[in-house]
Design a protein around this motif. Structure first.
Motif, mmCIF file in Angstrom:
data_model
loop_
_atom_site.group_PDB
_atom_site.id
_atom_site.type_symbol
_atom_site.label_atom_id
_atom_site.label_comp_id
_atom_site.label_asym_id
_atom_site.label_seq_id
_atom_site.Cartn_x
_atom_site.Cartn_y
_atom_site.Cartn_z
ATOM 1 N N MET A 1 34.908 36.050 39.454
ATOM 2 C CA MET A 1 35.694 37.277 39.355
ATOM 3 C C MET A 1 36.841 37.049 38.369
ATOM 4 S SD MET A 1 37.244 40.203 40.200
ATOM 5 C CE MET A 1 38.745 39.825 41.069
ATOM 6 N N GLN A 2 36.919 37.899 37.334
ATOM 7 C CA GLN A 2 37.861 37.676 36.240
ATOM 8 C C GLN A 2 38.949 38.744 36.148
ATOM 9 O OE1 GLN A 2 37.620 34.894 34.425
ATOM 10 N NE2 GLN A 2 35.858 34.269 35.646
ATOM 11 N N ASN A 3 39.239 39.443 37.227
ATOM 12 C CA ASN A 3 40.253 40.493 37.193
ATOM 13 C C ASN A 3 41.619 39.878 36.862
ATOM 14 O OD1 ASN A 3 42.339 42.437 38.202
ATOM 15 N ND2 ASN A 3 40.515 43.599 38.780
ATOM 16 N N PRO A 4 42.345 40.408 35.888
ATOM 17 C CA PRO A 4 43.629 39.814 35.478
ATOM 18 C C PRO A 4 44.712 39.917 36.546
ATOM 19 C CG PRO A 4 43.250 41.905 34.346
ATOM 20 C CD PRO A 4 41.966 41.555 35.028
ATOM 21 N N HIS A 5 44.535 40.835 37.526
ATOM 22 C CA HIS A 5 45.541 40.992 38.580
ATOM 23 C C HIS A 5 45.306 40.057 39.762
ATOM 24 C CE1 HIS A 5 46.920 44.559 36.510
ATOM 25 N NE2 HIS A 5 45.726 45.134 36.625
ATOM 26 N N LEU A 6 44.203 39.338 39.760
ATOM 27 C CA LEU A 6 43.809 38.573 40.942
ATOM 28 C C LEU A 6 44.856 37.532 41.336
ATOM 29 C CD1 LEU A 6 41.690 37.968 43.097
ATOM 30 C CD2 LEU A 6 40.582 36.407 41.483
ATOM 31 N N LYS A 7 45.372 36.777 40.377
ATOM 32 C CA LYS A 7 46.342 35.733 40.702
ATOM 33 C C LYS A 7 47.593 36.312 41.339
ATOM 34 C CE LYS A 7 44.917 32.314 37.252
ATOM 35 N NZ LYS A 7 45.370 31.499 36.089
ATOM 36 N N ASP A 8 48.044 37.473 40.849
ATOM 37 C CA ASP A 8 49.254 38.089 41.404
ATOM 38 C C ASP A 8 49.039 38.527 42.851
ATOM 39 O OD1 ASP A 8 50.554 37.776 38.973
ATOM 40 O OD2 ASP A 8 49.885 39.728 38.231
ATOM 41 N N VAL A 9 47.854 39.034 43.148
ATOM 42 C CA VAL A 9 47.569 39.501 44.502
ATOM 43 C C VAL A 9 47.403 38.337 45.472
ATOM 44 C CG1 VAL A 9 45.942 40.801 45.928
ATOM 45 C CG2 VAL A 9 46.528 41.625 43.642
ATOM 46 N N LEU A 10 46.772 37.257 45.009
ATOM 47 C CA LEU A 10 46.502 36.111 45.887
ATOM 48 C C LEU A 10 47.778 35.423 46.361
ATOM 49 C CD1 LEU A 10 43.388 34.479 44.192
ATOM 50 C CD2 LEU A 10 43.473 35.739 46.349
ATOM 51 N N TRP B 1 39.273 46.584 38.645
ATOM 52 C CA TRP B 1 40.091 47.210 39.686
ATOM 53 C C TRP B 1 41.575 47.076 39.376
ATOM 54 C CZ3 TRP B 1 37.581 45.232 44.896
ATOM 55 C CH2 TRP B 1 36.359 45.912 45.088
ATOM 56 N N SER B 2 42.324 48.010 39.928
ATOM 57 C CA SER B 2 43.783 47.941 39.808
ATOM 58 C C SER B 2 44.334 46.945 40.822
ATOM 59 C CB SER B 2 44.386 49.320 40.074
ATOM 60 O OG SER B 2 44.213 49.679 41.448
ATOM 61 N N LEU B 3 45.617 46.643 40.677
ATOM 62 C CA LEU B 3 46.266 45.711 41.603
ATOM 63 C C LEU B 3 46.205 46.228 43.032
ATOM 64 C CD1 LEU B 3 49.465 43.703 40.938
ATOM 65 C CD2 LEU B 3 49.268 44.948 43.071
ATOM 66 N N LYS B 4 46.415 47.531 43.217
ATOM 67 C CA LYS B 4 46.362 48.121 44.554
ATOM 68 C C LYS B 4 44.960 48.038 45.138
ATOM 69 C CE LYS B 4 47.546 52.278 47.183
ATOM 70 N NZ LYS B 4 48.084 53.669 47.105
ATOM 71 N N ASP B 5 43.941 48.268 44.301
ATOM 72 C CA ASP B 5 42.558 48.157 44.761
ATOM 73 C C ASP B 5 42.267 46.753 45.285
ATOM 74 O OD1 ASP B 5 42.072 50.768 44.061
ATOM 75 O OD2 ASP B 5 41.207 50.269 42.106
ATOM 76 N N LEU B 6 42.748 45.762 44.546
ATOM 77 C CA LEU B 6 42.533 44.371 44.956
ATOM 78 C C LEU B 6 43.221 44.074 46.283
ATOM 79 C CD1 LEU B 6 42.958 42.461 41.573
ATOM 80 C CD2 LEU B 6 40.848 42.765 42.872
ATOM 81 N N GLU B 7 44.442 44.590 46.463
ATOM 82 C CA GLU B 7 45.178 44.354 47.707
ATOM 83 C C GLU B 7 44.424 44.923 48.909
ATOM 84 O OE1 GLU B 7 48.979 46.089 46.963
ATOM 85 O OE2 GLU B 7 49.843 44.215 46.175
ATOM 86 N N ILE B 8 43.853 46.105 48.751
ATOM 87 C CA ILE B 8 43.104 46.736 49.839
ATOM 88 C C ILE B 8 41.864 45.903 50.171
ATOM 89 C CG2 ILE B 8 41.720 48.751 50.474
ATOM 90 C CD1 ILE B 8 43.649 50.446 48.798
ATOM 91 N N PHE B 9 41.153 45.493 49.150
ATOM 92 C CA PHE B 9 39.915 44.757 49.340
ATOM 93 C C PHE B 9 40.168 43.388 49.971
ATOM 94 C CE2 PHE B 9 36.560 41.910 47.716
ATOM 95 C CZ PHE B 9 35.438 42.575 48.191
ATOM 96 N N ILE B 10 41.111 42.629 49.420
ATOM 97 C CA ILE B 10 41.400 41.283 49.926
ATOM 98 C C ILE B 10 42.040 41.350 51.309
ATOM 99 C CG2 ILE B 10 42.753 39.186 49.528
ATOM 100 C CD1 ILE B 10 42.413 39.690 46.528
ATOM 101 N N GLY B 11 42.953 42.303 51.502
ATOM 102 C CA GLY B 11 43.622 42.428 52.791
ATOM 103 C C GLY B 11 42.678 42.754 53.937
#
Length: 399
Positions: free
Chosen positions: A1-10, A30-40
């Motif tokens: 997974m190469q999303n540029p926002h991933l490190k910030d969310v993790l 995905w946007s940063l918010k999308d990632l937060e919903i998915f990971i959370g």
């Protein structure tokens, strides 16, 4: 997974292993918010609106030079960073392993697949139920056989063949676990001689520590015109396993053509099993204990034995000696001490099922497994006549 926002969310989810989540193909956009919903949500909730997938997806990671446990278990079938030649290598896996999709790592000689621990999989002691651990191991074997090794259990039945699980050991060796944690299941088959078809299995927690180790003694059987099962001969066994042998680990063999007994894969404790209590119980096999073939599903045995002897076992050895079906009335002889219990289940006079449960931390011993396998005739005589067995694996002097 190469999303540029991933490190910030993790940063807000330090316990999450990204590779353990079931990432959709469009997650890179995905946007940063999308990632937060998915990971959370542990991969449960996906964004309602998804951006278009990038036209050129990133190249798959190499398996060499891994600097982390996640990199080291890449699902790509590569060796030394190069795709394996089709002639003598396992089939290439088109994507990394994921939920319900095992991958094969040639370097580690392992099939690998993550599983999610749900509430129904947990026990009051904070661990995964032994029944669920056995089911996880069954799942990765079945999926690996079908999706990677090209063997469907349904197709086998049409050829009058079957793979039957007759013996297994499951041992919980790690600390407790939480609901929605991910376990990484790793397994590898071995092909020592007809009809044995064992699978060595381990499960790792998200931090990479070993949680469970197990060994499953499957047998390749032929089905007669009357529906009876018997082990295949060596010729049919070798014909069946010829193409499958490339999936075995040449550096790790627990059996050989002259050493096929299950207990020989385990160390001796140096002392006999010493029960302190003997009781009898009855158990009527339920439909929910059996599968679509109307025979006992091996994962159910630990839970069945729990109704005959209270306690939360951390380890179990199971030996299914004969077909057990819904409605079978079993007389269960239970010989136990504070650490372990031996179960001998009779249908009439037939010993159809034996098991050993351990209730305190400690490895399953060769002596315990022998009591539920080769020493069974002696122990049956003891249970029915009181005659003391003349063997070094069982000592009833404290009963």
């Amino acid at each position: 997974m190469q999303n540029p926002h991933l490190k910030d969310v993790l940063v807000n989810f330090p316990d999450v292993v990204p590779d353990s989540l079931p990432w959709p193909k469009d997650a890179d956009a995905w946007s940063l918010k999308d990632l937060e919903i998915f990971i959370g949500s542990g991969g449960f909730l996906k964004p309602k609106k998804k951006a278009a997938a990038p036209s050129a997806p990133p190249a798959p990671p190499r398996t060499t030079g891994a600097s982390s446990p996640e990199q080291a278990v890449s699902g790509y079938a590569e060796a030394n960073g190069t795709a394996l030649p089709a002639a003598d290598a396992a089939p290439a896996v088109p994507a990394p392993f994921g939920f319900e999709t095992p991958g094969f790592n040639q370097e580690k000689h392992r099939f690998i697949m993550p599983v999610r621990v749900h509430c129904e999989d947990t026990a009051p002691n904070g661990h995964v139920r032994v029944e669920s651990l056995v089911a996880y191991a069954e799942r990765i074997r079945s999926l690996a056989l079908k999706q990677i090794m090209g063997i469907s259990l349904a197709d086998l039945k049409e050829k009058k063949l079957a793979i039957l699980a007759t013996e297994f050991v499951v041992e919980v060796v790690g600390a407790g676990i939480r609901v929605l944690d991910t376990l990484r299941v790793e397994t590898v088959p071995e092909f020592p001689a007809a009809p044995l078809f064992p699978w060595d299995t381990e499960m790792f927690k998200e931090d990479g520590t070993l949680y469970m180790r197990g060994l499953f003694g499957l047998n390749l059987c032929q089905i007669s015109s009357t529906g009876a099962y018997s082990g295949v001969d060596e010729s049919n066994y070798r014909s069946f396993t010829k193409e499958l042998s490339r999936f075995a680990d040449p550096g790790k063999k627990r059996f050989s053509s002259t050493s096929l007994r299950f207990f020989m894969a385990y160390e001796k404790a140096g002392s006999p099993f010493v029960p302190e209590k003997y009781v009898q119980a009855r158990y009527c096999v339920r439909s929910s204990d059996c599968d679509m073939y109307h025979v006992l599903f091996q994962a159910r045995v630990p839970s069945m034995m729990e109704s005959c002897h209270s306690g939360e076992a951390s380890s179990f050895y199971v030996n299914i000696r004969m077909s057990v079906r819904p409605g079978d009335d079993l007389l269960v002889h239970v010989l136990s001490n504070e650490e372990a219990a031996l179960f001998i289940c009779l249908r009439g006079k037939e010993p159809v099922l034996t098991a050993v449960g351990r209730y305190k931390v400690g490895a399953m011993s060769q002596e315990e497994i022998k009591c539920a396998s080769i020493r069974l005739p002696l122990l049956l005589k003891y249970c029915t006549t009181g005659e003391k067995p003349s063997c070094d694996d069982f000592d009833p002097s404290k009963v």
